[in-house]
Every structure is written in structure tokens, then in C-alpha cells.
Design a protein around this motif. Structure first.
Motif, mmCIF file in Angstrom:
data_model
loop_
_atom_site.group_PDB
_atom_site.id
_atom_site.type_symbol
_atom_site.label_atom_id
_atom_site.label_comp_id
_atom_site.label_asym_id
_atom_site.label_seq_id
_atom_site.Cartn_x
_atom_site.Cartn_y
_atom_site.Cartn_z
ATOM 1 N N ILE A 88 0.807 -1.213 0.000
ATOM 2 C CA ILE A 88 0.000 0.000 0.000
ATOM 3 C C ILE A 88 0.844 1.269 0.000
ATOM 4 O O ILE A 88 0.453 2.280 -0.605
ATOM 5 C CB ILE A 88 -0.987 0.007 1.200
ATOM 6 C CG1 ILE A 88 -1.995 1.156 1.059
ATOM 7 C CG2 ILE A 88 -0.231 0.054 2.515
ATOM 8 C CD1 ILE A 88 -2.859 1.095 -0.165
ATOM 9 N N GLU A 89 2.007 1.259 0.634
ATOM 10 C CA GLU A 89 2.826 2.471 0.676
ATOM 11 C C GLU A 89 3.307 2.841 -0.721
ATOM 12 O O GLU A 89 3.283 4.011 -1.105
ATOM 13 C CB GLU A 89 4.009 2.284 1.631
ATOM 14 C CG GLU A 89 3.601 2.146 3.090
ATOM 15 C CD GLU A 89 2.750 3.314 3.572
ATOM 16 O OE1 GLU A 89 3.065 4.475 3.216
ATOM 17 O OE2 GLU A 89 1.767 3.080 4.301
ATOM 18 N N LEU A 90 3.742 1.850 -1.490
ATOM 19 C CA LEU A 90 4.153 2.122 -2.868
ATOM 20 C C LEU A 90 2.951 2.539 -3.708
ATOM 21 O O LEU A 90 3.035 3.473 -4.511
ATOM 22 C CB LEU A 90 4.820 0.892 -3.478
ATOM 23 C CG LEU A 90 5.255 1.048 -4.939
ATOM 24 C CD1 LEU A 90 6.618 0.424 -5.173
ATOM 25 C CD2 LEU A 90 4.239 0.428 -5.897
ATOM 26 N N ILE A 91 1.832 1.846 -3.532
ATOM 27 C CA ILE A 91 0.630 2.164 -4.300
ATOM 28 C C ILE A 91 0.175 3.593 -4.009
ATOM 29 O O ILE A 91 -0.186 4.343 -4.918
ATOM 30 C CB ILE A 91 -0.484 1.141 -3.986
ATOM 31 C CG1 ILE A 91 -0.096 -0.240 -4.538
ATOM 32 C CG2 ILE A 91 -1.817 1.581 -4.581
ATOM 33 C CD1 ILE A 91 -1.027 -1.359 -4.125
ATOM 34 N N LYS A 92 0.209 3.992 -2.753
ATOM 35 C CA LYS A 92 -0.189 5.353 -2.376
ATOM 36 C C LYS A 92 0.701 6.405 -3.028
ATOM 37 O O LYS A 92 0.226 7.459 -3.458
ATOM 38 C CB LYS A 92 -0.110 5.519 -0.856
ATOM 39 C CG LYS A 92 -1.271 4.954 -0.085
ATOM 40 C CD LYS A 92 -0.982 4.960 1.404
ATOM 41 C CE LYS A 92 -0.567 6.323 1.917
ATOM 42 N NZ LYS A 92 -0.303 6.307 3.380
ATOM 43 N N SER A 93 1.982 6.122 -3.109
ATOM 44 C CA SER A 93 2.930 7.134 -3.575
ATOM 45 C C SER A 93 3.106 7.163 -5.089
ATOM 46 O O SER A 93 3.515 8.191 -5.640
ATOM 47 C CB SER A 93 4.301 6.910 -2.921
ATOM 48 O OG SER A 93 4.842 5.649 -3.313
ATOM 49 N N LYS A 94 2.772 6.046 -5.781
ATOM 50 C CA LYS A 94 3.079 5.984 -7.213
ATOM 51 C C LYS A 94 1.900 5.637 -8.121
ATOM 52 O O LYS A 94 1.965 5.877 -9.324
ATOM 53 C CB LYS A 94 4.194 4.960 -7.466
ATOM 54 C CG LYS A 94 5.544 5.361 -6.903
ATOM 55 C CD LYS A 94 6.642 4.422 -7.381
ATOM 56 C CE LYS A 94 8.006 4.907 -6.918
ATOM 57 N NZ LYS A 94 9.112 4.082 -7.473
ATOM 58 N N CYS A 95 0.846 5.059 -7.573
ATOM 59 C CA CYS A 95 -0.245 4.567 -8.421
ATOM 60 C C CYS A 95 -1.365 5.602 -8.517
ATOM 61 O O CYS A 95 -1.968 5.970 -7.507
ATOM 62 C CB CYS A 95 -0.783 3.249 -7.886
ATOM 63 S SG CYS A 95 -2.044 2.508 -8.945
ATOM 64 N N HIS A 96 -1.657 6.039 -9.729
ATOM 65 C CA HIS A 96 -2.680 7.067 -9.954
ATOM 66 C C HIS A 96 -4.074 6.466 -10.107
ATOM 67 O O HIS A 96 -5.048 6.937 -9.513
ATOM 68 C CB HIS A 96 -2.328 7.871 -11.206
ATOM 69 C CG HIS A 96 -3.310 8.947 -11.541
ATOM 70 N ND1 HIS A 96 -4.493 8.701 -12.222
ATOM 71 C CD2 HIS A 96 -3.302 10.283 -11.280
ATOM 72 C CE1 HIS A 96 -5.158 9.829 -12.372
ATOM 73 N NE2 HIS A 96 -4.462 10.806 -11.807
ATOM 74 N N GLN B 55 -6.504 10.268 -4.921
ATOM 75 C CA GLN B 55 -6.817 11.684 -4.766
ATOM 76 C C GLN B 55 -5.597 12.521 -4.399
ATOM 77 O O GLN B 55 -5.635 13.753 -4.479
ATOM 78 C CB GLN B 55 -7.898 11.857 -3.692
ATOM 79 C CG GLN B 55 -9.201 11.150 -4.016
ATOM 80 C CD GLN B 55 -9.776 11.578 -5.351
ATOM 81 O OE1 GLN B 55 -10.246 12.705 -5.506
ATOM 82 N NE2 GLN B 55 -9.732 10.688 -6.338
ATOM 83 N N ALA B 56 -4.504 11.860 -4.030
ATOM 84 C CA ALA B 56 -3.296 12.590 -3.642
ATOM 85 C C ALA B 56 -2.363 12.843 -4.822
ATOM 86 O O ALA B 56 -1.399 13.599 -4.692
ATOM 87 C CB ALA B 56 -2.546 11.824 -2.557
ATOM 88 N N LEU B 57 -2.635 12.213 -5.972
ATOM 89 C CA LEU B 57 -1.748 12.374 -7.135
ATOM 90 C C LEU B 57 -2.442 13.154 -8.245
ATOM 91 O O LEU B 57 -3.658 13.110 -8.381
ATOM 92 C CB LEU B 57 -1.319 10.997 -7.662
ATOM 93 C CG LEU B 57 -0.479 10.137 -6.722
ATOM 94 C CD1 LEU B 57 -0.117 8.823 -7.397
ATOM 95 C CD2 LEU B 57 0.793 10.870 -6.292
#
Length: 259
Positions: free
Chosen positions: A208-216, A257-259
Motif C-alpha cells: 500500500i505504501e508504494l501504491i499510495k505514492s506511485k499509483c494514480h 486523490q493525492a496524485l
């Protein structure tokens, strides 16, 4: 005139063949033919796919070949509507590479689709279908797992029922790869995810940490919707800032929503 005579007359003047032709042309987005060489070619959404791989169930092959079944209809719809063209795509559970080719056609020049498929018998189909469509799909023959190692998958004569959770006497051990490994190997900073991994959806949350930071964008087919682990995964995605923007049948579309 007897019925048999009318049928013969229709055959002779071409009306039956014309009706058959009209039947296929009327089917939206699908036109399937079989060549004299025994190969089966399907075309849907402008993408060609070879169906001659023996891992495709005969009934599925027949339905696709006759136009009875629209292949991955919902995934195709959501890829065309929601996939950002400026981002690379990771396709987990690529099957014969059809959705990977659909995604590749949507992307801007210089963007890549990385197709991940656990069944080693389908690697050649993905590459062949990519070639049919002029797609530059990169293929990794591996199962998905957040941790490095191997998994056992059922080695059935049907990729549509292939799953790491099948309990059969015919199993094959395959290497695994993770989103961390894929993004590192291809130097991907931001990506969209297409996931059709037959019950392994719950494992995504371990990254989830990678998904949160890189997955749009995530386009995911849910295979075990009532499974508590899958429910927890969907809930966690929403809690981590992924908004459900569309759903149809078993397919969901989430946007970060963060990207």
C-alpha cells in the motif's frame, strides 16, 4: 414449395449467407474469424487476438469466435475511459495480453505497458498478440506476490480459471514478482494498475505504501467480493485516499486523490 426446397433456394441465391454475414456485422465491437490454417483470430475494440492457444477453453474460444461473447468488455470500457495516457501501466494477470494491447493503444508515445502473467504457457500468446497489434508491451512471466519467492498455480487447460488458489493435482511452480520489483526494474515513478489476478487482490494491500505514492489509477476485477480479506483491501484503498469513481459487474475503478 416444401421447406427443404425453400432452404435450398435460399442457399443458391445467397440469402442465407447474407443473413449470417449481417448477424456478425450487427454485433458491436466484435468480429471473429477462423483461418484455414486453424488459427482463431478475434477482433474487438480495434484489437486483434489470436485464440489458438490450447490453454483457452474450447467453449470460450467458440463463444469469442462466433461473437457470442465480448471479451473483457468492462475492462476495455474502463481502460478507454479512465486510463491516463501519460502514465506507464502495470497489468497484473495479463492472460493472453488483450487488455495490455488495449492499454498500450491508449498511451502516449514513450509510455510502456508491463504485462505480468503467472501462467508460463501464455507468455508466447501475449508477445504474439502484441505483435499483431503493433504494441510494444513488455512481458514478465511471473506470478504476483508482495514477497520474493515462488508460488504454485494450477496448470489447467484454461487460463480463465487459472489461479494460485486452485486445488488441483496439476500444479506448476513459478517465480513471483512484486510492484516494488517492477517499478524498480523499469524505473517507474508513477503508474496505473490493471489487476485481474484471480483471488490474489487482497495481497495488493501489503504494498500500500508504494501504491499510495506511485499509483494514480486502479482498474481491478474483484473475484471474491464476499471474502473478508478482499473487503478489507477495498476498504483500505478508500481509507488511503483512493476514491471509487466507477464500477460495473465485478470491475472497480479507483483514483488516487493525492496524485
Amino acid at each position: 414449395m416444401a421447406i427443404s426446397d425453400r432452404i435450398m433456394q435460399s442457399i443458391q441465391d445467397g440469402r442465407i449467407f447474407s443473413a449470417i454475414k449481417d448477424r456478425f456485422v450487427a454485433i458491436p465491437h466484435v468480429f471473429a474469424t477462423s483461418s484455414l490454417s486453424g488459427e482463431y483470430l478475434m477482433e474487438q475494440a480495434g484489437i486483434k487476438a489470436d485464440l489458438s492457444n490450447t490453454n483457452i477453453r474450447p467453449l470460450v474460444k467458440y463463444r469469442l469466435n462466433t461473437g457470442y461473447l465480448e471479451y473483457e468488455k468492462t475492462e476495455v470500457k474502463f481502460i478507454q475511459e479512465y486510463l491516463p495516457p501519460e502514465l506507464d501501466v502495470i497489468d497484473l494477470g495479463a492472460g493472453i495480453g488483450f487488455t495490455a494491447c488495449v492499454a498500450d493503444r491508449k498511451l502516449n508515445q514513450g509510455r510502456d505497458v508491463i504485462a505480468i502473467e503467472a501462467n508460463p504457457k501464455l507468455e508466447s500468446s501475449i508477445k504474439y498478440n502484441a505483435g499483431l497489434n503493433g504494441s510494444s508491451v513488455k512481458v514478465i512471466s511471473a506470478g504476483y506476490s508482495p514477497s520474493v519467492g515462488t508460488i504454485e498455480i494450477s496448470d489447467k487447460d484454461s487460463y480463465r480459471s487459472n489461479s494460485v488458489y486452485e486445488n488441483t493435482s496439476d500444479e506448476v511452480e513459478v517465480e513471483t514478482t512484486s510492484l516494488v520489483e517492477i517499478t524498480n526494474e523499469f524505473s517507474i515513478d508513477s503508474f496505473s494498475l490493471i489487476s485481474d489476478i484471480e483471488g490474489s487482490e487482497a495481497e495488493l494491500i501489503q504494498e500500500i505504501e508504494l501504491i499510495k505514492s506511485k499509483c494514480h489509477t486502479i482498474i481491478i476485477e474483484i473475484h471474491e467480493e464476499k471474502n473478508s480479506a478482499v473487503k478489507e483491501t477495498i476498504s483500505r484503498l478508500e481509507n488511503e485516499g483512493f476514491r471509487l469513481i466507477d464500477s460495473e459487474e465485478r470491475v472497480r475503478v479507483f483514483q488516487n486523490q493525492a496524485l
